[in-house]
Motif scaffolding. Structure first.
Motif, PDB file in Angstrom:
ATOM      1  N   LEU A  12      57.038   6.212  47.924  1.00  0.00           N
ATOM      2  CA  LEU A  12      56.562   4.835  48.025  1.00  0.00           C
ATOM      3  C   LEU A  12      56.085   4.591  49.445  1.00  0.00           C
ATOM      4  O   LEU A  12      56.772   4.961  50.409  1.00  0.00           O
ATOM      5  CB  LEU A  12      57.672   3.841  47.687  1.00  0.00           C
ATOM      6  N   ILE A  13      54.922   3.981  49.583  1.00  0.00           N
ATOM      7  CA  ILE A  13      54.423   3.634  50.915  1.00  0.00           C
ATOM      8  C   ILE A  13      54.004   2.172  50.923  1.00  0.00           C
ATOM      9  O   ILE A  13      53.325   1.701  50.012  1.00  0.00           O
ATOM     10  CB  ILE A  13      53.259   4.559  51.349  1.00  0.00           C
ATOM     11  N   ARG A  14      54.463   1.459  51.941  1.00  0.00           N
ATOM     12  CA  ARG A  14      54.044   0.068  52.098  1.00  0.00           C
ATOM     13  C   ARG A  14      52.650   0.046  52.733  1.00  0.00           C
ATOM     14  O   ARG A  14      52.320   0.899  53.571  1.00  0.00           O
ATOM     15  CB  ARG A  14      55.013  -0.696  52.992  1.00  0.00           C
ATOM     16  N   HIS A  15      51.858  -0.935  52.353  1.00  0.00           N
ATOM     17  CA  HIS A  15      50.532  -1.097  52.961  1.00  0.00           C
ATOM     18  C   HIS A  15      50.652  -1.318  54.465  1.00  0.00           C
ATOM     19  O   HIS A  15      51.711  -1.686  54.983  1.00  0.00           O
ATOM     20  CB  HIS A  15      49.802  -2.281  52.314  1.00  0.00           C
ATOM     21  N   GLY A  16      49.545  -1.099  55.173  1.00  0.00           N
ATOM     22  CA  GLY A  16      49.493  -1.374  56.599  1.00  0.00           C
ATOM     23  C   GLY A  16      49.241  -2.850  56.872  1.00  0.00           C
ATOM     24  O   GLY A  16      49.259  -3.686  55.965  1.00  0.00           O
ATOM     25  N   GLU A  17      48.995  -3.154  58.136  1.00  0.00           N
ATOM     26  CA  GLU A  17      48.769  -4.543  58.541  1.00  0.00           C
ATOM     27  C   GLU A  17      47.527  -5.121  57.860  1.00  0.00           C
ATOM     28  O   GLU A  17      46.446  -4.540  57.946  1.00  0.00           O
ATOM     29  CB  GLU A  17      48.574  -4.627  60.052  1.00  0.00           C
ATOM     30  N   PRO A  18      47.637  -6.273  57.186  1.00  0.00           N
ATOM     31  CA  PRO A  18      46.450  -6.908  56.605  1.00  0.00           C
ATOM     32  C   PRO A  18      45.710  -7.763  57.637  1.00  0.00           C
ATOM     33  O   PRO A  18      46.252  -8.101  58.695  1.00  0.00           O
ATOM     34  CB  PRO A  18      47.021  -7.799  55.489  1.00  0.00           C
ATOM     35  N   LYS A  23      52.298 -13.025  58.395  1.00  0.00           N
ATOM     36  CA  LYS A  23      52.513 -14.311  57.744  1.00  0.00           C
ATOM     37  C   LYS A  23      53.048 -14.037  56.348  1.00  0.00           C
ATOM     38  O   LYS A  23      53.052 -12.890  55.888  1.00  0.00           O
ATOM     39  CB  LYS A  23      51.212 -15.119  57.674  1.00  0.00           C
ATOM     40  N   PHE A  24      53.519 -15.079  55.690  1.00  0.00           N
ATOM     41  CA  PHE A  24      53.992 -14.928  54.313  1.00  0.00           C
ATOM     42  C   PHE A  24      52.773 -14.877  53.408  1.00  0.00           C
ATOM     43  O   PHE A  24      52.101 -15.879  53.170  1.00  0.00           O
ATOM     44  CB  PHE A  24      54.927 -16.094  53.942  1.00  0.00           C
ATOM     45  N   ARG A  25      52.488 -13.661  52.914  1.00  0.00           N
ATOM     46  CA  ARG A  25      51.214 -13.420  52.232  1.00  0.00           C
ATOM     47  C   ARG A  25      51.376 -13.467  50.714  1.00  0.00           C
ATOM     48  O   ARG A  25      50.557 -14.036  50.019  1.00  0.00           O
ATOM     49  CB  ARG A  25      50.669 -12.067  52.694  1.00  0.00           C
ATOM     50  N   GLY A  26      52.413 -12.826  50.194  1.00  0.00           N
ATOM     51  CA  GLY A  26      52.665 -12.862  48.761  1.00  0.00           C
ATOM     52  C   GLY A  26      51.460 -12.490  47.924  1.00  0.00           C
ATOM     53  O   GLY A  26      50.971 -11.372  47.983  1.00  0.00           O
ATOM     54  N   SER A  27      50.937 -13.451  47.191  1.00  0.00           N
ATOM     55  CA  SER A  27      49.811 -13.186  46.296  1.00  0.00           C
ATOM     56  C   SER A  27      48.450 -13.399  46.956  1.00  0.00           C
ATOM     57  O   SER A  27      47.421 -13.251  46.293  1.00  0.00           O
ATOM     58  CB  SER A  27      49.915 -14.066  45.044  1.00  0.00           C
ATOM     59  N   LEU A  28      48.418 -13.760  48.255  1.00  0.00           N
ATOM     60  CA  LEU A  28      47.131 -13.844  48.951  1.00  0.00           C
ATOM     61  C   LEU A  28      46.541 -12.436  49.043  1.00  0.00           C
ATOM     62  O   LEU A  28      47.227 -11.491  49.429  1.00  0.00           O
ATOM     63  CB  LEU A  28      47.306 -14.424  50.355  1.00  0.00           C
ATOM     64  N   ASP A  29      45.265 -12.305  48.735  1.00  0.00           N
ATOM     65  CA  ASP A  29      44.675 -10.971  48.572  1.00  0.00           C
ATOM     66  C   ASP A  29      43.873 -10.543  49.790  1.00  0.00           C
ATOM     67  O   ASP A  29      42.688 -10.229  49.703  1.00  0.00           O
ATOM     68  CB  ASP A  29      43.800 -10.952  47.313  1.00  0.00           C
ATOM     69  N   ASP A  30      44.519 -10.502  50.944  1.00  0.00           N
ATOM     70  CA  ASP A  30      43.853 -10.066  52.174  1.00  0.00           C
ATOM     71  C   ASP A  30      43.719  -8.541  52.199  1.00  0.00           C
ATOM     72  O   ASP A  30      44.654  -7.829  51.823  1.00  0.00           O
ATOM     73  CB  ASP A  30      44.649 -10.500  53.401  1.00  0.00           C
ATOM     74  N   PRO A  31      42.586  -8.023  52.674  1.00  0.00           N
ATOM     75  CA  PRO A  31      42.436  -6.568  52.826  1.00  0.00           C
ATOM     76  C   PRO A  31      43.134  -6.088  54.085  1.00  0.00           C
ATOM     77  O   PRO A  31      43.591  -6.889  54.908  1.00  0.00           O
ATOM     78  CB  PRO A  31      40.920  -6.389  52.938  1.00  0.00           C
ATOM     79  N   GLY A  36      45.523  -1.718  60.209  1.00  0.00           N
ATOM     80  CA  GLY A  36      46.205  -1.369  58.968  1.00  0.00           C
ATOM     81  C   GLY A  36      45.711  -0.070  58.372  1.00  0.00           C
ATOM     82  O   GLY A  36      46.500   0.757  57.889  1.00  0.00           O
ATOM     83  N   TRP A  37      44.387   0.142  58.409  1.00  0.00           N
ATOM     84  CA  TRP A  37      43.830   1.416  57.939  1.00  0.00           C
ATOM     85  C   TRP A  37      44.340   2.578  58.794  1.00  0.00           C
ATOM     86  O   TRP A  37      44.691   3.645  58.278  1.00  0.00           O
ATOM     87  CB  TRP A  37      42.304   1.373  57.969  1.00  0.00           C
ATOM     88  N   TYR A  63      42.680  -0.604  47.939  1.00  0.00           N
ATOM     89  CA  TYR A  63      41.535   0.041  48.580  1.00  0.00           C
ATOM     90  C   TYR A  63      41.935   1.368  49.217  1.00  0.00           C
ATOM     91  O   TYR A  63      41.195   2.358  49.128  1.00  0.00           O
ATOM     92  CB  TYR A  63      40.921  -0.887  49.627  1.00  0.00           C
ATOM     93  N   PHE A  64      43.106   1.400  49.845  1.00  0.00           N
ATOM     94  CA  PHE A  64      43.568   2.660  50.418  1.00  0.00           C
ATOM     95  C   PHE A  64      43.886   3.666  49.315  1.00  0.00           C
ATOM     96  O   PHE A  64      43.554   4.851  49.425  1.00  0.00           O
ATOM     97  CB  PHE A  64      44.800   2.443  51.294  1.00  0.00           C
ATOM     98  N   ALA A  65      44.524   3.197  48.249  1.00  0.00           N
ATOM     99  CA  ALA A  65      44.868   4.085  47.128  1.00  0.00           C
ATOM    100  C   ALA A  65      43.616   4.690  46.510  1.00  0.00           C
ATOM    101  O   ALA A  65      43.585   5.884  46.170  1.00  0.00           O
ATOM    102  CB  ALA A  65      45.671   3.321  46.082  1.00  0.00           C
ATOM    103  N   GLU A  66      42.561   3.884  46.363  1.00  0.00           N
ATOM    104  CA  GLU A  66      41.306   4.399  45.808  1.00  0.00           C
ATOM    105  C   GLU A  66      40.712   5.465  46.717  1.00  0.00           C
ATOM    106  O   GLU A  66      40.232   6.508  46.237  1.00  0.00           O
ATOM    107  CB  GLU A  66      40.318   3.242  45.625  1.00  0.00           C
ATOM    108  N   ASP A  67      40.748   5.198  48.018  1.00  0.00           N
ATOM    109  CA  ASP A  67      40.194   6.147  48.980  1.00  0.00           C
ATOM    110  C   ASP A  67      40.959   7.475  48.936  1.00  0.00           C
ATOM    111  O   ASP A  67      40.362   8.559  48.886  1.00  0.00           O
ATOM    112  CB  ASP A  67      40.259   5.535  50.381  1.00  0.00           C
TER     113      ASP A  67
END
Length: 208
Positions: A12-18, A23-31, A36-37, A63-67
């Motif tokens: 399991l890997i957590r995403h990088g910095e959006p 901030k409390f992002r939850g369902s906000l869909d920031d790239p 982060g990349w 996006y990272f998973a697709e790449d």
């Protein structure tokens, strides 16, 4: 006669910095931000090989998973149940802004995440149930394979809590999950049943 013996390795890997920072992002869909990349690419080693990738549908994961799936030429599966918890009225706010607008609610959430739900937010018990459902589905579907799951800090806490038997009341506070943190779970299935164990949990920053 079918062979019911299998070992499944799940990273399991957590995403990088959006984009937009902490901030409390939850369902906000920031790239992902540029940083982060970089964090995600630094967390992947040249020797890493998987048979499949499972990802949250959120851009900061997908996006990272697709790449990566394209680079390794392996299947990518999107799992809706691995979205981050919904923080309701807190989404898009920093901890300081939540304290300013909502008084002691944030402190109440950290002290008792099961008993206190953010306004318009997703109850932690519902979040845990959907995450465990989605994770166990792919654990079964991809049994015997090496799997990478790209997801969120809250999701990883729920999965580790389920594997380690951590009470839900402690699942958020008991595990630190920095950006691009990696965890490895081993699942052994035999005629005697199923045995799951946490093999490692670390941030790529600690390896530098």
């Amino acid at each position: 006669m079918t062979n019911d013996l299998s070992t499944t390795m799940i990273d399991l890997i957590r995403h990088g910095e959006p984009e937009g920072g902490q901030k409390f992002r939850g369902s906000l869909d920031d790239p992902l931000s540029e940083l982060g990349w970089q964090q995600m690419r630094s967390a992947i080693r040249e020797t890493d090989r998987w048979d499949a990738i499972v990802s949250s549908p959120m851009q900061r994961c997908r996006y990272f998973a697709e790449d990566l799936a394209g680079q390794q030429d392996i299947p990518l599966h999107i799992e809706e149940d691995l979205r981050e918890i919904g923080f309701g009225a807190w989404e898009g706010l920093t901890a300081e802004a939540i304290n300013e607008r909502f008084g002691d609610q944030l402190a109440r959430f950290w002290a008792d995440p099961v008993g206190f739900t953010p306004p318009e937010g997703e109850p932690v018990s519902d979040f845990r149930d959907r995450v465990v459902r989605g994770f166990r589905h792919w654990q079964t579907e991809l049994a015997g394979k090496r799997v990478l799951v790209v997801c969120h800090g809250g999701v990883i806490r729920m999965v580790l809590g389920d594997v380690l038997g951590v009470p839900l009341e402690r699942s958020f506070a008991s595990v630190s999950v920095p950006y691009a943190n990696r965890s490895r779970i081993r699942v052994d299935r035999s005629r005697h049943g199923e045995f799951r164990s946490l093999l490692s949990h670390f941030s790529s920053d600690l390896l530098r």
